[in-house]
Design an enzyme around this catalytic site. Structure first.
Site, mmCIF file in Angstrom:
data_model
loop_
_atom_site.group_PDB
_atom_site.id
_atom_site.type_symbol
_atom_site.label_atom_id
_atom_site.label_comp_id
_atom_site.label_asym_id
_atom_site.label_seq_id
_atom_site.Cartn_x
_atom_site.Cartn_y
_atom_site.Cartn_z
ATOM 1 N N ASP A 90 10.031 3.984 15.303
ATOM 2 C CA ASP A 90 11.048 5.026 15.189
ATOM 3 C C ASP A 90 11.558 5.369 16.580
ATOM 4 O O ASP A 90 11.025 4.912 17.585
ATOM 5 C CB ASP A 90 10.512 6.246 14.448
ATOM 6 C CG ASP A 90 9.337 6.899 15.136
ATOM 7 O OD1 ASP A 90 9.105 6.614 16.322
ATOM 8 O OD2 ASP A 90 8.642 7.697 14.491
ATOM 9 N N ASP A 277 7.661 4.935 4.796
ATOM 10 C CA ASP A 277 6.506 5.231 5.649
ATOM 11 C C ASP A 277 6.142 6.693 5.458
ATOM 12 O O ASP A 277 6.994 7.509 5.075
ATOM 13 C CB ASP A 277 6.823 4.988 7.128
ATOM 14 C CG ASP A 277 7.581 6.169 7.734
ATOM 15 O OD1 ASP A 277 6.932 7.014 8.388
ATOM 16 O OD2 ASP A 277 8.803 6.272 7.526
ATOM 17 N N CYS A 315 -8.978 0.245 -8.525
ATOM 18 C CA CYS A 315 -8.636 -0.127 -7.149
ATOM 19 C C CYS A 315 -9.486 -1.313 -6.685
ATOM 20 O O CYS A 315 -10.684 -1.368 -6.955
ATOM 21 C CB CYS A 315 -8.838 1.064 -6.212
ATOM 22 S SG CYS A 315 -8.404 0.727 -4.489
ATOM 23 N N CYS A 317 -9.797 -2.128 -3.361
ATOM 24 C CA CYS A 317 -9.975 -2.015 -1.911
ATOM 25 C C CYS A 317 -11.427 -2.215 -1.493
ATOM 26 O O CYS A 317 -12.353 -2.143 -2.304
ATOM 27 C CB CYS A 317 -9.451 -0.670 -1.407
ATOM 28 S SG CYS A 317 -10.591 0.726 -1.654
ATOM 29 N N CYS A 320 -13.686 0.805 -2.493
ATOM 30 C CA CYS A 320 -14.030 0.898 -3.911
ATOM 31 C C CYS A 320 -14.958 -0.235 -4.355
ATOM 32 O O CYS A 320 -15.760 -0.060 -5.277
ATOM 33 C CB CYS A 320 -12.762 0.908 -4.761
ATOM 34 S SG CYS A 320 -11.864 2.478 -4.670
ATOM 35 N N HIS A 346 -9.002 3.165 1.630
ATOM 36 C CA HIS A 346 -8.702 3.321 0.210
ATOM 37 C C HIS A 346 -7.300 3.868 -0.016
ATOM 38 O O HIS A 346 -6.528 3.311 -0.810
ATOM 39 C CB HIS A 346 -9.704 4.241 -0.483
ATOM 40 C CG HIS A 346 -9.210 4.642 -1.845
ATOM 41 N ND1 HIS A 346 -9.270 3.803 -2.932
ATOM 42 C CD2 HIS A 346 -8.565 5.765 -2.268
ATOM 43 C CE1 HIS A 346 -8.703 4.394 -3.971
ATOM 44 N NE2 HIS A 346 -8.267 5.585 -3.592
#
Length: 382
Positions: A90, A277, A315, A317, A320, A346
């Protein structure tokens, strides 16, 4: 940069963005790495545990902490950080303003929040910083307005944003013509509050901008929608997107800056947005809020002290697959640093998977059903 629009489902879009550090499939969520790092994670986590192909860095903070000359000497942000994917940076204008900067027609004057030293951001100076960072996508300097704001202030913001956008495009075109900045792409930022005529004015002026150098014409590579999630309601945000996204070229990526909740993302995708974002996944993770397919849960609650299930049963991930709610609860209550890493992995993976699933639904022509199922599951936890 190439952007290929691969499918539409009503207004929702699936695309492929090809940048110098790899392909990015859209819609996409970009984790925020303000200082060239996502808080609590390294880039092994980012690449292997998250699979993120693009992240956001902050021009203001990297400029103050590292500086242009050091960043050039260090080989740019990719070499410096070790991340092999793409960086969007940015402009730093929001930070310069929000920390007390004074805006003039030439740019933004501000004092460093680190040591109080004085600095001045012009459209050209911001691009010079981003060239040193070697950002794949560079946001230009704009004049952000918090809401509510007077019509006079919004008009001033639009006029200044257009002026700076023209200066930025001219400067970027000059670099391109000299054989520089060949892998750096620039996005303009639409302002205008929540009023249709103001958004129309800002978008139409930015989309029309061109710069010609030695017979070669240059234009913006993509367009961002700025000035939302700054005090307006979700309903106002969605209404603004309803009349703003159609104003932007369909063959270029559309980026909604700084937004937001899972619901915000789904609704913005439904209105034709491609890129997002937000600090919410990691910031909320650090404060015990976990995002799941079934709503949010507060992992600090005593109800999870003996819960051996994963944070989210749907999930995939790293967290998890390997740890229970009880263990994550224990880490948080014990103020263990590892908690921040596991919870952030996560939450970010949840966001990335959410947009990946939305993309698959768009490709199949099933986004409306996906959207309904998303809301049906969100019964909420505490």
């Amino acid at each position: 940069m190439r952007f290929e629009l691969q499918a539409r489902d009503n207004l929702a879009r699936a695309g492929k963005l090809t940048l110098s550090h790899g392909e990015v499939l859209t819609p996409v969520f970009m984790p925020v790495g303000t200082q060239g790092v996502i808080k609590g994670l390294d880039f092994i986590d980012v690449e292997q545990n998250l699979g993120a192909k693009i992240i956001l860095g902050n021009t203001y903070h990297l400029y103050l902490r590292v500086g242009i000359e050091k960043m050039r000497a260090l080989g740019g942000l990719h070499k410096f950080s070790g991340y092999s994917g793409n960086f969007l940076t940015d402009s730093g204008g929001f930070q310069a303003f929000s920390l007390g900067g004074k805006r003039r027609e030439e740019g933004i004057e501000f004092a460093s929040h680190i040591d109080g030293s004085k600095h001045f951001f012009t459209p050209e100076k911001v691009l010079d910083i981003e060239y040193a960072l070697n950002s794949d996508i560079m946001m230009i300097l704009d004049d952000l307005v918090g809401l509510p704001a007077s019509e006079e202030r919004i008009m001033q913001s639009i006029d200044r944003t257009t002026l700076w956008a023209k200066q930025s495009l001219d400067y970027h075109a000059l670099q391109k013509s000299q054989g520089k900045a060949q892998t750096n792409n620039i996005f303009a930022i639409v302002q205008g509050g929540t009023t249709e005529r103001f958004r129309y004015k800002s978008a139409s002026e930015l989309v029309a901008l061109r710069s010609e150098v030695e017979g070669v014409e240059y234009e913006y590579d993509g367009y961002a929608i700025g000035g939302l999630a700054v005090g307006e309601s979700s309903e106002e945000m969605y209404h603004t997107l309803d009349f703003t996204t159609p104003l932007l070229p369909s063959h270029k990526p559309r980026y909604l800056m700084g937004v937001g909740t899972p619901e915000n993302l789904i609704e913005a995708i439904a209105r034709g947005v491609d890129m997002f974002d937000c600090v919410m996944p990691t910031r909320n993770a650090r404060n015990a809020t976990i995002f799941t397919h079934f709503g949010k849960l507060s992992i600090k609650s005593p109800r999870y002290a003996l819960d051996e299930s994963p944070l989210d049963s749907q999930c995939d991930c790293y967290t998890c697959r390997n740890f229970s709610r009880a263990y994550i609860h224990h880490l948080f209550r014990s103020s263990e640093i590892t908690y921040h890493r596991l919870a952030s992995i996560h939450n970010l993976r949840y966001y990335l998977n959410l947009l990946s699933s939305a993309r698959e639904a768009i490709l199949k022509g099933e986004f409306m059903e996906f959207r309904k199922d998303f809301y049906a599951k969100r019964v909420g936890e505490s």
